[in-house]
Design a protein around this motif. Structure first.
Motif, PDB file in Angstrom:
ATOM      1  N   MET A  57       0.836  -1.198   0.000  1.00  0.00           N
ATOM      2  CA  MET A  57       0.000   0.000   0.000  1.00  0.00           C
ATOM      3  C   MET A  57       0.872   1.250   0.000  1.00  0.00           C
ATOM      4  O   MET A  57       1.902   1.277   0.631  1.00  0.00           O
ATOM      5  CB  MET A  57      -0.892   0.004   1.251  1.00  0.00           C
ATOM      6  N   ARG A  58       0.466   2.255  -0.730  1.00  0.00           N
ATOM      7  CA  ARG A  58       1.229   3.496  -0.748  1.00  0.00           C
ATOM      8  C   ARG A  58       0.356   4.600  -0.151  1.00  0.00           C
ATOM      9  O   ARG A  58      -0.852   4.641  -0.358  1.00  0.00           O
ATOM     10  CB  ARG A  58       1.627   3.817  -2.186  1.00  0.00           C
ATOM     11  N   TRP A  59       0.973   5.436   0.605  1.00  0.00           N
ATOM     12  CA  TRP A  59       0.286   6.500   1.339  1.00  0.00           C
ATOM     13  C   TRP A  59      -0.062   7.654   0.390  1.00  0.00           C
ATOM     14  O   TRP A  59       0.591   8.681   0.362  1.00  0.00           O
ATOM     15  CB  TRP A  59       1.251   6.954   2.442  1.00  0.00           C
ATOM     16  N   ILE A  60      -1.064   7.443  -0.443  1.00  0.00           N
ATOM     17  CA  ILE A  60      -1.456   8.502  -1.376  1.00  0.00           C
ATOM     18  C   ILE A  60      -2.871   8.956  -1.050  1.00  0.00           C
ATOM     19  O   ILE A  60      -3.808   8.153  -1.059  1.00  0.00           O
ATOM     20  CB  ILE A  60      -1.365   8.025  -2.839  1.00  0.00           C
ATOM     21  N   TRP A  61      -3.031  10.224  -0.769  1.00  0.00           N
ATOM     22  CA  TRP A  61      -4.325  10.743  -0.304  1.00  0.00           C
ATOM     23  C   TRP A  61      -4.935  11.751  -1.263  1.00  0.00           C
ATOM     24  O   TRP A  61      -5.730  12.603  -0.869  1.00  0.00           O
ATOM     25  CB  TRP A  61      -4.183  11.304   1.118  1.00  0.00           C
ATOM     26  N   ILE A  62      -4.537  11.665  -2.526  1.00  0.00           N
ATOM     27  CA  ILE A  62      -5.246  12.420  -3.560  1.00  0.00           C
ATOM     28  C   ILE A  62      -5.535  11.434  -4.690  1.00  0.00           C
ATOM     29  O   ILE A  62      -4.764  10.512  -4.936  1.00  0.00           O
ATOM     30  CB  ILE A  62      -4.427  13.633  -4.091  1.00  0.00           C
ATOM     31  N   ASP A  63      -6.677  11.604  -5.342  1.00  0.00           N
ATOM     32  CA  ASP A  63      -7.038  10.680  -6.424  1.00  0.00           C
ATOM     33  C   ASP A  63      -6.467  11.128  -7.762  1.00  0.00           C
ATOM     34  O   ASP A  63      -5.964  10.325  -8.535  1.00  0.00           O
ATOM     35  CB  ASP A  63      -8.565  10.566  -6.543  1.00  0.00           C
ATOM     36  N   ARG A  64      -6.608  12.403  -8.041  1.00  0.00           N
ATOM     37  CA  ARG A  64      -6.003  12.911  -9.288  1.00  0.00           C
ATOM     38  C   ARG A  64      -5.920  14.430  -9.255  1.00  0.00           C
ATOM     39  O   ARG A  64      -6.610  15.094  -8.471  1.00  0.00           O
ATOM     40  CB  ARG A  64      -6.777  12.447 -10.519  1.00  0.00           C
ATOM     41  N   PHE A  65      -5.041  14.937 -10.097  1.00  0.00           N
ATOM     42  CA  PHE A  65      -4.961  16.386 -10.279  1.00  0.00           C
ATOM     43  C   PHE A  65      -5.991  16.793 -11.323  1.00  0.00           C
ATOM     44  O   PHE A  65      -6.198  16.081 -12.311  1.00  0.00           O
ATOM     45  CB  PHE A  65      -3.565  16.805 -10.756  1.00  0.00           C
ATOM     46  N   VAL A  66      -6.643  17.940 -11.106  1.00  0.00           N
ATOM     47  CA  VAL A  66      -7.565  18.451 -12.125  1.00  0.00           C
ATOM     48  C   VAL A  66      -7.001  19.723 -12.751  1.00  0.00           C
ATOM     49  O   VAL A  66      -7.513  20.209 -13.745  1.00  0.00           O
ATOM     50  CB  VAL A  66      -8.975  18.717 -11.549  1.00  0.00           C
ATOM     51  N   GLU A  67      -5.968  20.265 -12.126  1.00  0.00           N
ATOM     52  CA  GLU A  67      -5.301  21.448 -12.671  1.00  0.00           C
ATOM     53  C   GLU A  67      -3.870  21.434 -12.171  1.00  0.00           C
ATOM     54  O   GLU A  67      -3.618  21.078 -11.013  1.00  0.00           O
ATOM     55  CB  GLU A  67      -6.025  22.704 -12.169  1.00  0.00           C
ATOM     56  N   PHE A  68      -2.941  21.781 -13.023  1.00  0.00           N
ATOM     57  CA  PHE A  68      -1.535  21.839 -12.592  1.00  0.00           C
ATOM     58  C   PHE A  68      -0.807  22.877 -13.428  1.00  0.00           C
ATOM     59  O   PHE A  68      -0.581  22.689 -14.615  1.00  0.00           O
ATOM     60  CB  PHE A  68      -0.869  20.470 -12.754  1.00  0.00           C
ATOM     61  N   THR A  69      -0.482  24.000 -12.796  1.00  0.00           N
ATOM     62  CA  THR A  69       0.278  25.047 -13.474  1.00  0.00           C
ATOM     63  C   THR A  69       1.659  25.059 -12.840  1.00  0.00           C
ATOM     64  O   THR A  69       1.813  25.502 -11.696  1.00  0.00           O
ATOM     65  CB  THR A  69      -0.389  26.439 -13.281  1.00  0.00           C
ATOM     66  N   PRO A  70       2.662  24.512 -13.537  1.00  0.00           N
ATOM     67  CA  PRO A  70       3.997  24.350 -12.942  1.00  0.00           C
ATOM     68  C   PRO A  70       4.510  25.609 -12.254  1.00  0.00           C
ATOM     69  O   PRO A  70       4.398  26.717 -12.793  1.00  0.00           O
ATOM     70  CB  PRO A  70       4.877  23.975 -14.149  1.00  0.00           C
ATOM     71  N   GLY A  71       5.031  25.395 -11.033  1.00  0.00           N
ATOM     72  CA  GLY A  71       5.645  26.496 -10.296  1.00  0.00           C
ATOM     73  C   GLY A  71       4.667  27.449  -9.639  1.00  0.00           C
ATOM     74  O   GLY A  71       5.081  28.360  -8.917  1.00  0.00           O
ATOM     75  N   ARG A  72       3.362  27.250  -9.887  1.00  0.00           N
ATOM     76  CA  ARG A  72       2.399  28.218  -9.349  1.00  0.00           C
ATOM     77  C   ARG A  72       1.255  27.595  -8.562  1.00  0.00           C
ATOM     78  O   ARG A  72       1.048  27.901  -7.396  1.00  0.00           O
ATOM     79  CB  ARG A  72       1.813  29.052 -10.490  1.00  0.00           C
ATOM     80  N   ARG A  73       0.509  26.680  -9.203  1.00  0.00           N
ATOM     81  CA  ARG A  73      -0.762  26.283  -8.604  1.00  0.00           C
ATOM     82  C   ARG A  73      -1.126  24.855  -9.006  1.00  0.00           C
ATOM     83  O   ARG A  73      -0.876  24.449 -10.151  1.00  0.00           O
ATOM     84  CB  ARG A  73      -1.811  27.262  -9.111  1.00  0.00           C
ATOM     85  N   ALA A  74      -1.704  24.124  -8.055  1.00  0.00           N
ATOM     86  CA  ALA A  74      -2.189  22.781  -8.365  1.00  0.00           C
ATOM     87  C   ALA A  74      -3.521  22.566  -7.669  1.00  0.00           C
ATOM     88  O   ALA A  74      -3.737  23.062  -6.553  1.00  0.00           O
ATOM     89  CB  ALA A  74      -1.191  21.724  -7.903  1.00  0.00           C
TER      90      ALA A  74
END
Lengths: 158, 127
Positions: free
Chosen positions: A1-18
């Motif tokens: 099992m891996r400790w991952i607590w997000i299902d997916r990204f819906v927005e990803f602007t490198p260096g600024r916002r996710a």
């Protein structure tokens, strides 16, 4: 099992916002212990969810070359509870990033409505002021995390 | 900006960064001993001061690094004369009088007082 607590990204602007989402399901074991007859999503795991959203954002900003470790929870405020069937949205922004560390601010939504705020500080631990040494391999960002963000970096639709 | 105004803003910064009550932040309070700051808090404080006063604080300028791990500057747990000169040059914003009597490196943290930050910021914004 891996400790991952997000299902997916819906927005990803490198260096600024996710922006990432997490769907809370009664199939998750931890909800049965927290608390049996009245299952609610633990706040600590929502802080972890924000740390992963913001941590990947900070890691990607340095091309995953730095080991990004959560160093401080500057603020954690929750105005509501989260129950099975809810969707949590984590919005993280980089406030400041330097060779040694990064500061992020974050807001959380429950089914699109304001849920709270989590502000964090991450350390780039190889740049620590004490000069401590860590293993060469980047043990923070596994391929699972990189896969989550890959569609945005390759120009995909996420 | 007067020193009183700088102090008020520094106080607000420390209250937020370290989760303190207003009255805990006095000019003579030490960051680690009295106010419970840990290493990551020093970075947090630097980031917040930069924002609050709209200044740039280069690494090691407010809280000097690379002094205690330099063998030229430390001998038998105390700063050497060269080390003291280096510290004096790098911390014109700190009051070193007491420390110079017994430059034990374990007492170095006591130089980081609220007033030290106020002096640093006052110098910085007055150019």
């Amino acid at each position: 099992m891996r400790w991952i607590w997000i299902d997916r990204f819906v927005e990803f602007t490198p260096g600024r916002r996710a922006v990432a989402v997490k769907n809370v399901s009664l199939a998750e074991d931890h909800l049965h212990d927290h608390w049996g007859p009245f299952p609610i999503m633990p706040c600590s795991l929502m802080i972890e969810g924000m740390a992963q959203t913001a941590g990947v954002l900070v890691g990607q900003a340095r091309d995953f070359k730095e080991k990004v470790i959560l160093a401080k929870v500057s603020l954690a405020e929750f105005n509501d509870i989260v129950v099975p069937g809810d969707q949590i949205t984590y919005r993280a922004e980089i406030d400041n990033i330097t060779p040694e560390a990064a500061v992020t601010t974050g807001t959380m939504l429950r089914n699109g409505k304001p849920l709270g705020h989590v502000n964090l500080i991450f350390s780039h631990i190889d740049q620590n002021l004490a000069g401590a040494k860590f293993p060469k391999d980047n043990f923070v960002f596994t391929s699972q995390f990189e896969r989550l963000v890959a569609p945005f970096l390759e120009g995909g639709d996420g | 900006m007067t020193e009183t105004e700088v102090f008020a803003k520094v106080k607000e910064t420390l209250v937020e960064a370290l989760g303190l009550d207003d009255e805990e932040v006095t000019p003579e309070a030490t960051l680690t001993g009295d106010l419970g700051a840990e290493s990551i808090d020093f970075l947090d404080i630097v980031f917040r001061l930069e924002k609050a006063f709209n200044i740039k604080i280069p690494r090691g300028e407010l809280f000097p690094d690379n002094i205690v791990n330099n063998p030229e500057f430390v001998q038998d747990g105390k700063l050497t004369e060269t080390g003291l000169v280096e510290l004096t040059n790098r911390m014109p914003h700190a009051d070193l009088k007491e420390f110079e009597q017994d430059p034990d490196i374990n007492k170095l943290a006591e130089l980081f007082k609220v007033q030290t930050i106020v002096n640093y910021v006052s110098n910085k914004i007055s150019g």
